[in-house]
Design a protein around this motif. Structure first.
Motif, PDB file in Angstrom:
ATOM      1  N   UNK A  94     -14.597 -35.305  29.843  1.00 40.97           N
ATOM      2  CA  UNK A  94     -13.979 -35.327  28.522  1.00 40.97           C
ATOM      3  C   UNK A  94     -14.864 -36.076  27.539  1.00 40.97           C
ATOM      4  N   UNK A  95     -15.083 -35.460  26.383  1.00 40.99           N
ATOM      5  CA  UNK A  95     -15.876 -36.085  25.327  1.00 40.99           C
ATOM      6  C   UNK A  95     -15.275 -35.722  23.978  1.00 40.99           C
ATOM      7  N   UNK A  96     -15.010 -36.722  23.149  1.00 43.07           N
ATOM      8  CA  UNK A  96     -14.438 -36.535  21.818  1.00 43.07           C
ATOM      9  C   UNK A  96     -13.124 -35.751  21.859  1.00 43.07           C
ATOM     10  N   UNK A  97     -12.326 -36.038  22.877  1.00 42.20           N
ATOM     11  CA  UNK A  97     -11.005 -35.433  22.971  1.00 42.20           C
ATOM     12  C   UNK A  97     -10.974 -34.041  23.563  1.00 42.20           C
ATOM     13  N   UNK A  98     -12.123 -33.514  23.993  1.00 38.24           N
ATOM     14  CA  UNK A  98     -12.181 -32.159  24.558  1.00 38.24           C
ATOM     15  C   UNK A  98     -12.801 -32.205  25.953  1.00 38.24           C
ATOM     16  N   UNK A 148      -6.989 -14.403  30.669  1.00 40.81           N
ATOM     17  CA  UNK A 148      -7.130 -15.529  31.606  1.00 40.81           C
ATOM     18  C   UNK A 148      -8.233 -16.498  31.171  1.00 40.81           C
ATOM     19  N   UNK A 149      -9.492 -16.046  30.998  1.00 41.05           N
ATOM     20  CA  UNK A 149     -10.519 -16.995  30.545  1.00 41.05           C
ATOM     21  C   UNK A 149     -10.288 -17.486  29.124  1.00 41.05           C
ATOM     22  N   UNK A 150      -9.726 -16.624  28.267  1.00 43.27           N
ATOM     23  CA  UNK A 150      -9.454 -17.027  26.887  1.00 43.27           C
ATOM     24  C   UNK A 150      -8.506 -18.221  26.845  1.00 43.27           C
ATOM     25  N   UNK A 151      -7.416 -18.174  27.601  1.00 40.62           N
ATOM     26  CA  UNK A 151      -6.444 -19.261  27.596  1.00 40.62           C
ATOM     27  C   UNK A 151      -7.019 -20.530  28.225  1.00 40.62           C
ATOM     28  N   UNK A 152      -7.839 -20.369  29.264  1.00 36.09           N
ATOM     29  CA  UNK A 152      -8.457 -21.544  29.887  1.00 36.09           C
ATOM     30  C   UNK A 152      -9.403 -22.252  28.910  1.00 36.09           C
ATOM     31  N   UNK A 153     -10.108 -21.474  28.094  1.00 37.27           N
ATOM     32  CA  UNK A 153     -11.027 -22.075  27.113  1.00 37.27           C
ATOM     33  C   UNK A 153     -10.245 -22.695  25.961  1.00 37.27           C
ATOM     34  N   UNK A 154      -9.182 -22.036  25.503  1.00 39.96           N
ATOM     35  CA  UNK A 154      -8.337 -22.594  24.446  1.00 39.96           C
ATOM     36  C   UNK A 154      -7.760 -23.932  24.877  1.00 39.96           C
ATOM     37  N   UNK A 156      -9.072 -26.219  26.606  1.00 35.76           N
ATOM     38  CA  UNK A 156     -10.025 -27.320  26.755  1.00 35.76           C
ATOM     39  C   UNK A 156      -9.926 -28.424  25.704  1.00 35.76           C
ATOM     40  N   UNK A 157      -9.729 -28.305  24.444  1.00 42.20           N
ATOM     41  CA  UNK A 157      -9.700 -27.076  23.649  1.00 42.20           C
ATOM     42  C   UNK A 157     -11.071 -26.783  23.036  1.00 42.20           C
ATOM     43  N   UNK A 158     -11.374 -25.477  22.923  1.00 44.43           N
ATOM     44  CA  UNK A 158     -12.624 -25.030  22.304  1.00 44.43           C
ATOM     45  C   UNK A 158     -12.344 -23.697  21.615  1.00 44.43           C
ATOM     46  N   UNK A 342     -13.991 -24.693   9.957  1.00 44.43           N
ATOM     47  CA  UNK A 342     -15.095 -25.192  10.773  1.00 44.43           C
ATOM     48  C   UNK A 342     -14.677 -25.116  12.241  1.00 44.43           C
ATOM     49  N   UNK A 343     -15.359 -24.260  13.020  1.00 43.92           N
ATOM     50  CA  UNK A 343     -14.979 -24.060  14.414  1.00 43.92           C
ATOM     51  C   UNK A 343     -16.135 -24.299  15.390  1.00 43.92           C
ATOM     52  N   UNK A 344     -17.264 -24.758  14.917  1.00 39.46           N
ATOM     53  CA  UNK A 344     -18.349 -25.104  15.822  1.00 39.46           C
ATOM     54  C   UNK A 344     -19.055 -23.928  16.461  1.00 39.46           C
TER      55      UNK A 344
END
Length: 379
Positions: A94-98, A148-154, A156-158, A342-344
């Motif tokens: 975990x870094x910066x809340x993610x 499945x991968x979309x929800x896992x990435x969300x 994280x959150x990312x 802004x979404x990085x």
């Protein structure tokens, strides 16, 4: 000797030269603007040059692999990606809340990046297998493979990476024959939702207001997009300073290495997400339009490869990867100019970041593999 000659011949002919020329021009532009962004040739410039060369090298290797062999990697690549995402969920750093990184001991990786390639590759393989017996329920199966991968990435959150993965997968599903009529209710709901946020932003953007479906940082990004001056020294700082830099460049720009917003450290994340602000300030409208033309040429070449691709799977994958590159550019420049949150999301071949350059290298390598793929001539 004959085998060595065939390997040499394949290595020489692996490149799709129209695509390669555009990539080299963008890579050279990236080195130029990175030199200005860091104020010389420090370790960040050296790292960017190294990462760019690695990305181009990986692209070359992938381009030499016949497309059917790439397609055979779809299932193991996808399964590995999902397993690594689950590893991030339970054992991630975990870094910066993610929580986005997974430490394997000898290397620290961000598994979500590989899903930008693994998801469209898996879906192209699935529709390739179901091409002759495609039914409506196959789109539900494909949707599950995407969600499945979309929800896992969300989680994280990312959100930025999740949207790119979703966009890549959705393009494959749409190109495979999903009816546009099914998307109309979703589009209407999205328009109504956006209109509601704009109409009631004063109440919705109050501190303490819970949006349920979004994390607080995501809510703040939407609210900052609507009115960055609500917190000009905090959440709105990125947007305000980047738009000032882009606008101050004018038509002709301030000149190379002469950007005041850049070199007085007003532009945040100027080597990564906001590098377009550096470029626009120093090269102005003419420079920005030229850069956009290069990206359009990149997208057009990718679409041309997709149109000429000889098989269903290769067309689906080439079209999806091209749209991923388009979304990279659209989202990055949109957030820098203040028309998107802004979404990085990095700017392809310009932004600093080894993982993103590696992903882009693999994507372009697959496009090149497809461009010279002739069914029955895989050896």
């Amino acid at each position: 000797m004959k085998l060595l000659f065939k390997i040499f011949l394949r290595s020489v002919t692996a490149f799709d030269w129209p695509l390669m020329i555009v990539l080299l021009l963008l890579g050279a532009t990236g080195l130029l603007v990175m030199h200005s962004a860091v104020g010389g040739t420090d370790w960040r410039y050296a790292d960017h040059l190294r990462n760019l060369l690695i990305g181009l090298g990986v692209m070359w290797v992938v381009a030499m692999v016949p497309f059917p062999y790439i397609l055979k990697l779809a299932v193991p690549f996808y399964v590995l990606g999902v397993v690594l995402l689950l590893g991030v969920e339970f054992f991630g750093s975990t870094s910066k809340g993610a929580t986005r990184w997974l430490n394997l001991g000898f290397i620290r990786i961000q598994p979500s990046e590989m899903l930008k390639i693994a998801v469209p590759l898996m879906l192209a393989w699935y529709f390739h297998k179901r091409e002759s017996t495609l039914k409506f329920y196959d789109f539900f199966v494909a949707g599950a493979l995407l969600v499945v991968p979309f929800m896992l990435i969300v989680k994280q959150p990312d959100l930025g990476t999740a949207l790119l993965v979703f966009g890549a997968g959705f393009c494959v599903i749409y190109f495979a024959g999903l009816s546009f009529k099914l998307l109309i209710p979703i589009l209407i709901a999205a328009i109504v939702g956006i209109g509601g946020i704009i109409a009631y932003q004063e109440d919705l953007c109050k501190e303490g207001t819970d949006w349920v479906v979004l994390h607080d940082y995501q809510k703040h990004r939407v609210c900052t997009l609507l009115d960055p001056n609500n917190d000009p020294l905090g959440k709105g700082f990125h947007t305000i300073q980047s738009t000032i830099a882009v606008g101050s460049g004018g038509v002709y720009g301030k000149g190379y290495m002469s950007g005041t917003q850049t070199h007085l450290d007003f532009i945040p994340e100027r080597t990564t997400d906001f590098i377009f602000a550096v470029f626009a300030e120093e090269f102005g409208l003419y420079g920005g339009v030229t850069l956009l033309i290069l990206y359009l040429l990149l997208v057009f070449r990718g679409l041309a490869i997709a149109i000429r691709a000889p098989t269903h799977a290769s067309r689906l994958l080439a079209g999806a990867l091209t749209m991923v590159l388009f979304v990279y550019v659209f989202v990055n420049i949109g957030m820098v100019t203040g028309i998107l949150p802004v979404v990085g999301v990095p700017l392809p071949l310009l932004s600093y970041g080894g993982t993103a350059l590696l992903t882009i290298g693999i994507a372009c390598g697959i496009l090149m593999s497809i461009s010279h793929y002739i069914p029955g001539n895989e050896s």
